[in-house]
Write a protein that holds these residues in place. Structure first.
Motif, PDB file in Angstrom:
ATOM      1  N   LEU A   1       0.819  -1.212   0.000  1.00 52.08           N
ATOM      2  CA  LEU A   1       0.000   0.000   0.000  1.00 52.08           C
ATOM      3  C   LEU A   1       0.856   1.267   0.000  1.00 52.08           C
ATOM      4  N   LEU A   2       0.353   2.256  -0.681  1.00 54.59           N
ATOM      5  CA  LEU A   2       0.761   3.671  -0.581  1.00 54.59           C
ATOM      6  C   LEU A   2       2.020   4.062  -1.334  1.00 54.59           C
ATOM      7  N   LEU A   3       3.105   3.324  -1.211  1.00 56.89           N
ATOM      8  CA  LEU A   3       4.368   3.695  -1.841  1.00 56.89           C
ATOM      9  C   LEU A   3       4.686   2.671  -2.936  1.00 56.89           C
ATOM     10  N   HIS A   4       4.753   3.141  -4.183  1.00 48.85           N
ATOM     11  CA  HIS A   4       4.815   2.224  -5.321  1.00 48.85           C
ATOM     12  C   HIS A   4       6.242   1.807  -5.676  1.00 48.85           C
ATOM     13  N   TYR A   5       6.976   1.339  -4.671  1.00 51.94           N
ATOM     14  CA  TYR A   5       8.303   0.792  -4.926  1.00 51.94           C
ATOM     15  C   TYR A   5       8.188  -0.499  -5.740  1.00 51.94           C
ATOM     16  N   GLN A   6       9.288  -0.857  -6.397  1.00 56.00           N
ATOM     17  CA  GLN A   6       9.291  -2.042  -7.252  1.00 56.00           C
ATOM     18  C   GLN A   6       8.862  -3.295  -6.499  1.00 56.00           C
ATOM     19  N   GLY A   7       9.174  -3.372  -5.214  1.00 54.96           N
ATOM     20  CA  GLY A   7       8.852  -4.568  -4.445  1.00 54.96           C
ATOM     21  C   GLY A   7       7.377  -4.906  -4.402  1.00 54.96           C
ATOM     22  N   ILE A   8       6.506  -3.896  -4.480  1.00 55.75           N
ATOM     23  CA  ILE A   8       5.068  -4.200  -4.429  1.00 55.75           C
ATOM     24  C   ILE A   8       4.385  -4.115  -5.797  1.00 55.75           C
ATOM     25  N   THR A   9       5.009  -3.431  -6.770  1.00 57.07           N
ATOM     26  CA  THR A   9       4.355  -3.258  -8.061  1.00 57.07           C
ATOM     27  C   THR A   9       4.859  -4.214  -9.134  1.00 57.07           C
ATOM     28  N   ARG A  10       6.038  -4.785  -8.959  1.00 51.98           N
ATOM     29  CA  ARG A  10       6.632  -5.673  -9.960  1.00 51.98           C
ATOM     30  C   ARG A  10       6.469  -7.113  -9.481  1.00 51.98           C
ATOM     31  N   VAL A  11       5.855  -7.937 -10.318  1.00 52.52           N
ATOM     32  CA  VAL A  11       5.511  -9.311  -9.931  1.00 52.52           C
ATOM     33  C   VAL A  11       6.039 -10.303 -10.958  1.00 52.52           C
ATOM     34  N   PRO A  12       6.078 -11.591 -10.592  1.00 51.08           N
ATOM     35  CA  PRO A  12       6.501 -12.603 -11.566  1.00 51.08           C
ATOM     36  C   PRO A  12       5.462 -12.769 -12.669  1.00 51.08           C
ATOM     37  N   PHE A  13       5.924 -13.062 -13.858  1.00 47.64           N
ATOM     38  CA  PHE A  13       5.036 -13.560 -14.902  1.00 47.64           C
ATOM     39  C   PHE A  13       5.838 -14.508 -15.776  1.00 47.64           C
ATOM     40  N   ILE A  14       5.392 -15.771 -15.805  1.00 55.22           N
ATOM     41  CA  ILE A  14       6.080 -16.825 -16.555  1.00 55.22           C
ATOM     42  C   ILE A  14       5.055 -17.526 -17.432  1.00 55.22           C
ATOM     43  N   TRP A  15       5.428 -17.811 -18.672  1.00 57.16           N
ATOM     44  CA  TRP A  15       4.538 -18.474 -19.632  1.00 57.16           C
ATOM     45  C   TRP A  15       5.301 -19.612 -20.302  1.00 57.16           C
ATOM     46  N   HIS A  16       4.741 -20.816 -20.230  1.00 56.85           N
ATOM     47  CA  HIS A  16       5.337 -21.950 -20.930  1.00 56.85           C
ATOM     48  C   HIS A  16       4.280 -22.627 -21.788  1.00 56.85           C
ATOM     49  N   ASP A  17       4.511 -22.598 -23.090  1.00 54.08           N
ATOM     50  CA  ASP A  17       3.657 -23.268 -24.066  1.00 54.08           C
ATOM     51  C   ASP A  17       4.451 -24.449 -24.608  1.00 54.08           C
ATOM     52  N   PRO A  18       4.034 -25.681 -24.308  1.00 53.13           N
ATOM     53  CA  PRO A  18       4.827 -26.844 -24.735  1.00 53.13           C
ATOM     54  C   PRO A  18       4.959 -26.983 -26.241  1.00 53.13           C
ATOM     55  N   THR A  19       4.103 -26.330 -27.025  1.00 54.53           N
ATOM     56  CA  THR A  19       4.233 -26.403 -28.484  1.00 54.53           C
ATOM     57  C   THR A  19       5.284 -25.437 -29.009  1.00 54.53           C
ATOM     58  N   SER A  20       5.662 -24.470 -28.199  1.00 50.88           N
ATOM     59  CA  SER A  20       6.682 -23.514 -28.636  1.00 50.88           C
ATOM     60  C   SER A  20       7.567 -23.133 -27.456  1.00 50.88           C
ATOM     61  N   PRO A  21       8.328 -24.092 -26.928  1.00 52.84           N
ATOM     62  CA  PRO A  21       9.201 -23.791 -25.788  1.00 52.84           C
ATOM     63  C   PRO A  21      10.264 -22.767 -26.176  1.00 52.84           C
ATOM     64  N   THR A  22      10.507 -21.847 -25.278  1.00 53.20           N
ATOM     65  CA  THR A  22      11.445 -20.766 -25.583  1.00 53.20           C
ATOM     66  C   THR A  22      12.744 -20.877 -24.812  1.00 53.20           C
ATOM     67  N   GLY A  23      12.910 -21.969 -24.058  1.00 52.24           N
ATOM     68  CA  GLY A  23      14.201 -22.287 -23.471  1.00 52.24           C
ATOM     69  C   GLY A  23      14.755 -21.282 -22.502  1.00 52.24           C
ATOM     70  N   GLY A  24      13.886 -20.744 -21.645  1.00 54.21           N
ATOM     71  CA  GLY A  24      14.371 -19.841 -20.617  1.00 54.21           C
ATOM     72  C   GLY A  24      14.559 -18.407 -21.077  1.00 54.21           C
ATOM     73  N   GLN A  25      13.837 -18.018 -22.090  1.00 54.20           N
ATOM     74  CA  GLN A  25      13.926 -16.642 -22.573  1.00 54.20           C
ATOM     75  C   GLN A  25      13.482 -15.665 -21.488  1.00 54.20           C
ATOM     76  N   VAL A  26      14.140 -14.521 -21.395  1.00 53.28           N
ATOM     77  CA  VAL A  26      13.763 -13.466 -20.473  1.00 53.28           C
ATOM     78  C   VAL A  26      13.341 -12.252 -21.291  1.00 53.28           C
ATOM     79  N   GLU A  27      12.102 -11.853 -21.137  1.00 58.17           N
ATOM     80  CA  GLU A  27      11.536 -10.720 -21.869  1.00 58.17           C
ATOM     81  C   GLU A  27      11.725  -9.452 -21.050  1.00 58.17           C
ATOM     82  N   GLN A  28      12.326  -8.441 -21.645  1.00 64.91           N
ATOM     83  CA  GLN A  28      12.608  -7.196 -20.937  1.00 64.91           C
ATOM     84  C   GLN A  28      11.550  -6.125 -21.173  1.00 64.91           C
TER      85      GLN A  28
END
Length: 523
Positions: free
Chosen positions: A370-397
């Motif tokens: 709450l209240l202060l929008h530091y990266q710790g509270i606003t930035r969250v994990p997001f991971i997507w794995h599609d077995p038909t098109s594996p991307t081998g650990g790609q990191v999207e910036q």
């Protein structure tokens, strides 16, 4: 895999982006989540639309900002007048299930903080005319998750689906105080279950002395994380052999406070081996100083939902316990992924992992959100794995937002989105120049004299937050100052960025203005 894949959508609660091994954390053990990332793509700069549970979960469900769907903060349910992406999947023939935390409606049952107050000397409108919207979400159909009324399963109290979910088994609230359908089940396993939960029933442990932390007497096999994995495995087993594709949302109430990992997870991590954040004790914003003073003076109870300051030892203890909760979740995820394999469903199932918001976790000496929008509270994990098109650990910036989840799932399922969806398909569109984060608090908290309304813009290099009614605002250069310590908003070095970000924020907010409803007639 067919053109209509299955989806396993895993969501945790109050889980920072950097509290995963695959995100560079060298202490917390998350081998199963890391394995998903190793086969798929992890977004490194994925942000919430709102850093509070109910608003952001509503944004995930609708693909819309809280200013559009109206669930601005906890206590305002998601209106059933708003379409969810799960309803579109169901409409397209998907079997849909929700097991775990929902929090699309309120569950405390406490009186609202802000209520309509009749003005002296003026005619008071009739109750149905006291809000700009007549369907004000205060009818019985929005009390389905209220804990005091949870005397039988939610599935028995609904007629049809629940926001698009055909199947619902809910764990409301958090940690060893989780309730809802889960608590009904737990009481059926042990008649004395209610005598196991909460701080009054905690097991003795002098090793930990921190706010909202106790060694729960609930055994691992009766803890909500384990129940969610068990029920998810059972639901998936029922899907084996069916022709219809499925969407399962497996939603864990942890690692949200209170901090109560059960059994071996309680002492899995040694607080003395926990490194404090580099920003601990740093930061000069007025509310940080006020929270530190309140801690030192003993005027802050630190036992509710409001953010609070902590000592170094308290921070180390809470982080260690949070890691225990995360590793328990990871173990549960591993079980469910293995079940997918054993059932022959894995090659047809896209696996997604995210969280609804983060936690300060000692950043600037603070805890919770709450209240202060530091990266710790606003930035969250997001991971997507599609077995038909594996991307081998790609990191999207590129920048992503929780409003993008709905559009991305619909696109992969081959379902056209509804008018008014504000998110984008993360796979087929370019990242935006900026993302917007909204927050409208409903109560006054330490360091403030009024509820806060905050709007934040995040770009590749900057984060700027503006507040209604306050004399101070924030601007940080995230590349040179990743800890968000040096506030450039009023400094000469920040004025060019401040002007450019203010215009960009305005343009982005204009872009996010609602495009629903469609016109009834041609002009």
């Amino acid at each position: 895999m067919t053109n209509r894949p299955n989806f396993l959508f895993i969501i945790t609660d109050q889980h920072r982006a950097d509290h995963l091994g695959c995100a560079g954390n060298k202490t917390v053990k998350t081998p199963n989540i890391d394995a998903i990332a190793a086969k798929g793509t992890r977004w490194d700069r994925f942000y919430v639309a709102n850093p509070i549970c109910m608003p952001n979960r509503a944004s995930i469900m609708t693909g819309r900002m809280s200013s559009a769907h109206g669930a601005r903060h906890n206590g305002i349910p998601l209106s059933k007048d708003h379409t969810t992406f799960v309803e579109l999947l169901r409409d397209a023939g998907y079997r849909t299930g929700l097991i775990g935390k929902s929090h699309l409606q309120s569950f405390t049952g406490l009186p609202a903080t802000n209520q309509f107050e009749p003005a002296e000397g003026l005619h008071t409108p009739s109750p149905h005319l006291r809000d700009a919207k007549k369907n004000n979400r205060q009818t019985p159909e929005y009390d389905l998750e209220v804990l005091p009324k949870w005397d039988r399963p939610l599935a028995d109290r609904i007629d049809g689906d629940f926001y698009g979910f055909d199947h619902v088994e809910i764990a409301a609230d958090h940690a060893d105080q989780a309730s809802g359908d889960y608590a009904l089940w737990a009481r059926g396993q042990r008649a004395d279950f209610d005598q196991l939960v909460g701080p009054d029933n905690a097991l003795p442990d002098e090793r930990i002395n921190a706010p909202q932390a106790w060694r729960t007497a609930v055994p691992e096999d009766l803890y909500s994380t384990n129940w969610i994995a068990d029920r998810s495995e059972a639901w998936l087993a029922e899907r084996a052999g069916e022709d219809a594709p499925f969407f399962l949302q497996m939603s864990f109430p942890d690692p949200h406070h209170p901090f109560t990992p059960p059994g071996r997870y309680w002492n899995m991590y040694d607080p003395q081996e926990i490194e404090l954040p580099e920003t601990f004790g740093k930061g000069h914003l007025p509310p940080i100083k006020a929270m530190q003073d309140a801690m030192e003076n003993g005027t802050d109870p630190r036992d509710n939902q409001n953010p609070f300051a902590v000592t170094q030892d308290e921070a180390r203890s809470i982080i260690a316990l949070t890691y225990g909760m995360i590793t328990m979740i990871d173990d549960a995820i591993g079980r469910v992924l293995k079940r997918l394999e054993d059932l022959g469903l894995a090659e047809d199932t896209i696996v997604i992992f995210t969280s609804d918001h983060g936690d300060y976790m000692g950043d600037h000496g603070l805890m919770l959100k709450l209240l202060l929008h530091y990266q710790g509270i606003t930035r969250v994990p997001f991971i997507w794995h599609d077995p038909t098109s594996p991307t081998g650990g790609q990191v999207e910036q590129g920048l992503g937002s929780s409003i993008d989840i709905a559009a991305t799932i619909l696109a992969r399922a081959g379902v056209q989105p509804y008018n008014g969806i504000q998110g984008r398909d993360l796979h087929s569109t370019e990242p935006p120049e900026a993302v917007i984060i909204e927050e409208d608090s409903q109560r006054t908290m330490t360091g403030f004299d009024r509820p806060q309304r905050v709007r934040t813009i995040v770009t590749d290099q900057y984060r700027m937050s503006l507040r209604e009614g306050e004399e101070w605002h924030e601007l940080y250069h995230l590349t040179s100052d990743p800890g968000e310590i040096e506030n450039l908003y009023d400094k000469p070095a920040g004025q060019t960025a401040r002007r450019e970000l203010t215009e960009l924020m305005l343009r982005r907010i204009i872009w996010l203005q609602d495009r629903s409803p469609l016109p009834a007639y041609r002009a």
